[in-house]
Design a protein around this motif. Sequence first.
Motif, PDB file in Angstrom:
ATOM      1  N   TRP A 243      18.619  14.559  -9.447  1.00 57.48           N
ATOM      2  CA  TRP A 243      18.040  13.754 -10.521  1.00 57.48           C
ATOM      3  C   TRP A 243      17.684  12.339 -10.094  1.00 57.48           C
ATOM      4  O   TRP A 243      16.791  11.714 -10.657  1.00 57.48           O
ATOM      5  CB  TRP A 243      18.992  13.727 -11.718  1.00 57.48           C
ATOM      6  CG  TRP A 243      20.444  13.637 -11.346  1.00 57.48           C
ATOM      7  CD1 TRP A 243      21.317  14.678 -11.214  1.00 57.48           C
ATOM      8  CD2 TRP A 243      21.186  12.442 -11.024  1.00 57.48           C
ATOM      9  NE1 TRP A 243      22.563  14.214 -10.836  1.00 57.48           N
ATOM     10  CE2 TRP A 243      22.512  12.851 -10.723  1.00 57.48           C
ATOM     11  CE3 TRP A 243      20.876  11.095 -10.976  1.00 57.48           C
ATOM     12  CZ2 TRP A 243      23.506  11.953 -10.378  1.00 57.48           C
ATOM     13  CZ3 TRP A 243      21.858  10.172 -10.627  1.00 57.48           C
ATOM     14  CH2 TRP A 243      23.164  10.612 -10.329  1.00 57.48           C
ATOM     15  N   TRP A 244      18.363  11.803  -9.090  1.00 62.78           N
ATOM     16  CA  TRP A 244      18.081  10.434  -8.626  1.00 62.78           C
ATOM     17  C   TRP A 244      16.672  10.307  -8.050  1.00 62.78           C
ATOM     18  O   TRP A 244      16.130   9.210  -8.021  1.00 62.78           O
ATOM     19  CB  TRP A 244      19.127  10.014  -7.582  1.00 62.78           C
ATOM     20  CG  TRP A 244      19.344  11.037  -6.515  1.00 62.78           C
ATOM     21  CD1 TRP A 244      18.626  11.213  -5.365  1.00 62.78           C
ATOM     22  CD2 TRP A 244      20.332  12.071  -6.517  1.00 62.78           C
ATOM     23  NE1 TRP A 244      19.094  12.279  -4.644  1.00 62.78           N
ATOM     24  CE2 TRP A 244      20.151  12.822  -5.324  1.00 62.78           C
ATOM     25  CE3 TRP A 244      21.355  12.428  -7.388  1.00 62.78           C
ATOM     26  CZ2 TRP A 244      20.958  13.907  -5.000  1.00 62.78           C
ATOM     27  CZ3 TRP A 244      22.152  13.513  -7.069  1.00 62.78           C
ATOM     28  CH2 TRP A 244      21.951  14.240  -5.892  1.00 62.78           C
ATOM     29  N   GLU A 245      16.096  11.429  -7.618  1.00 64.63           N
ATOM     30  CA  GLU A 245      14.747  11.363  -7.055  1.00 64.63           C
ATOM     31  C   GLU A 245      13.703  10.998  -8.126  1.00 64.63           C
ATOM     32  O   GLU A 245      12.627  10.505  -7.796  1.00 64.63           O
ATOM     33  CB  GLU A 245      14.371  12.699  -6.406  1.00 64.63           C
ATOM     34  CG  GLU A 245      15.240  13.097  -5.223  1.00 64.63           C
ATOM     35  CD  GLU A 245      15.164  12.133  -4.042  1.00 64.63           C
ATOM     36  OE1 GLU A 245      14.201  11.337  -3.989  1.00 64.63           O
ATOM     37  OE2 GLU A 245      16.069  12.168  -3.186  1.00 64.63           O
ATOM     38  N   THR A 246      14.023  11.207  -9.380  1.00 62.19           N
ATOM     39  CA  THR A 246      13.091  10.837 -10.451  1.00 62.19           C
ATOM     40  C   THR A 246      13.058   9.327 -10.673  1.00 62.19           C
ATOM     41  O   THR A 246      12.198   8.832 -11.401  1.00 62.19           O
ATOM     42  CB  THR A 246      13.465  11.531 -11.783  1.00 62.19           C
ATOM     43  OG1 THR A 246      14.709  11.003 -12.263  1.00 62.19           O
ATOM     44  CG2 THR A 246      13.570  13.040 -11.589  1.00 62.19           C
ATOM     45  N   TRP A 247      13.992   8.613 -10.065  1.00 63.07           N
ATOM     46  CA  TRP A 247      14.084   7.159 -10.248  1.00 63.07           C
ATOM     47  C   TRP A 247      13.350   6.371  -9.161  1.00 63.07           C
ATOM     48  O   TRP A 247      13.255   5.145  -9.245  1.00 63.07           O
ATOM     49  CB  TRP A 247      15.549   6.719 -10.233  1.00 63.07           C
ATOM     50  CG  TRP A 247      16.384   7.278 -11.336  1.00 63.07           C
ATOM     51  CD1 TRP A 247      15.958   7.915 -12.469  1.00 63.07           C
ATOM     52  CD2 TRP A 247      17.816   7.243 -11.413  1.00 63.07           C
ATOM     53  NE1 TRP A 247      17.030   8.278 -13.251  1.00 63.07           N
ATOM     54  CE2 TRP A 247      18.180   7.877 -12.632  1.00 63.07           C
ATOM     55  CE3 TRP A 247      18.813   6.722 -10.594  1.00 63.07           C
ATOM     56  CZ2 TRP A 247      19.512   8.013 -13.028  1.00 63.07           C
ATOM     57  CZ3 TRP A 247      20.132   6.853 -10.984  1.00 63.07           C
ATOM     58  CH2 TRP A 247      20.476   7.492 -12.189  1.00 63.07           C
ATOM     59  N   VAL A 248      12.839   7.039  -8.163  1.00 64.93           N
ATOM     60  CA  VAL A 248      12.327   6.363  -6.968  1.00 64.93           C
ATOM     61  C   VAL A 248      11.290   5.284  -7.295  1.00 64.93           C
ATOM     62  O   VAL A 248      11.322   4.184  -6.730  1.00 64.93           O
ATOM     63  CB  VAL A 248      11.734   7.394  -5.975  1.00 64.93           C
ATOM     64  CG1 VAL A 248      11.002   6.680  -4.850  1.00 64.93           C
ATOM     65  CG2 VAL A 248      12.847   8.280  -5.411  1.00 64.93           C
ATOM     66  N   ALA A 249      10.390   5.548  -8.219  1.00 64.64           N
ATOM     67  CA  ALA A 249       9.330   4.588  -8.543  1.00 64.64           C
ATOM     68  C   ALA A 249       9.668   3.716  -9.750  1.00 64.64           C
ATOM     69  O   ALA A 249       8.829   2.920 -10.191  1.00 64.64           O
ATOM     70  CB  ALA A 249       8.017   5.323  -8.790  1.00 64.64           C
ATOM     71  N   ASP A 250      10.875   3.846 -10.272  1.00 66.44           N
ATOM     72  CA  ASP A 250      11.277   3.119 -11.478  1.00 66.44           C
ATOM     73  C   ASP A 250      12.048   1.865 -11.084  1.00 66.44           C
ATOM     74  O   ASP A 250      13.153   1.948 -10.539  1.00 66.44           O
ATOM     75  CB  ASP A 250      12.137   4.032 -12.353  1.00 66.44           C
ATOM     76  CG  ASP A 250      12.398   3.456 -13.741  1.00 66.44           C
ATOM     77  OD1 ASP A 250      12.319   2.218 -13.895  1.00 66.44           O
ATOM     78  OD2 ASP A 250      12.679   4.247 -14.657  1.00 66.44           O
ATOM     79  N   THR A 251      11.485   0.700 -11.371  1.00 64.79           N
ATOM     80  CA  THR A 251      12.118  -0.567 -10.964  1.00 64.79           C
ATOM     81  C   THR A 251      13.427  -0.829 -11.699  1.00 64.79           C
ATOM     82  O   THR A 251      14.235  -1.651 -11.246  1.00 64.79           O
ATOM     83  CB  THR A 251      11.159  -1.746 -11.194  1.00 64.79           C
ATOM     84  OG1 THR A 251      10.769  -1.762 -12.580  1.00 64.79           O
ATOM     85  CG2 THR A 251       9.917  -1.617 -10.323  1.00 64.79           C
ATOM     86  N   ASN A 252      13.655  -0.146 -12.818  1.00 65.76           N
ATOM     87  CA  ASN A 252      14.936  -0.299 -13.519  1.00 65.76           C
ATOM     88  C   ASN A 252      16.107   0.192 -12.673  1.00 65.76           C
ATOM     89  O   ASN A 252      17.254  -0.197 -12.907  1.00 65.76           O
ATOM     90  CB  ASN A 252      14.920   0.484 -14.843  1.00 65.76           C
ATOM     91  CG  ASN A 252      14.050  -0.159 -15.892  1.00 65.76           C
ATOM     92  OD1 ASN A 252      14.064  -1.374 -16.052  1.00 65.76           O
ATOM     93  ND2 ASN A 252      13.278   0.656 -16.605  1.00 65.76           N
TER      94      ASN A 252
END
Length: 216
Positions: A71-80
């Motif tokens: 699931w952490w891979e969905t955060w790659v482009a999220d600056t949060n």
Amino acid sequence: MNWNDLERLFSPARLGRYSAARAGDTTKAALDYTYNLQLSEAMMPMLNVLEIALRNGIHTRLSALYGREDWWETWVADTNFNWQNKEVAYAKAKLNRRHEPQTPDKIIAELTFGFWSSLFNTQFQHVLWKDLRLVFTRCPKHQRKRHNISSALNQIRDLRNRVFHHEPLLWLTPTLIQQHSVGVMVINWLEPDLAVWLNTQDRLPTKWAEWNITSD
């Protein structure tokens, strides 16, 4: 081993807190240092149980939320999630150095307690909390607020760091036994049966009582 040898090997700066607490009585100070070692050891069952159950509980909820185990891979482009992404990258780098596969289980095991506790920060109130609150299904509803969970986890994270960095535990505020109780409370929020099982392995209350008798 006498006090002078302890000072030579461990440094006067490290042992000074113990000597000052005993008004220069180095015999009692050396005993305190021994108890501090034993209390650090006795903290490990609670810290171990809490961290592993917490991260597995979070992993289950976020895997369901994002529909994937990584699931952490969905955060790659999220600056949060900038800080969390750096922590994941660091975990992957450690696995690479050890020539180990970057499987979800391996990455989860490498991520720090600070990573897991950070997911309850204010910035994630509207992003993760709705799902992560389900990790603590046995927490009373009036207490099951993000800020309560975050505060408890941050306290345990700080305590964990003190234990792992070999710091004095005898004179903490709140006391060591009070902070230990916070950890047990969180484990009860995760799964009461786990807290019952921990009680059979947990020597911290007994060791704390022993030290308090000697400190009178």
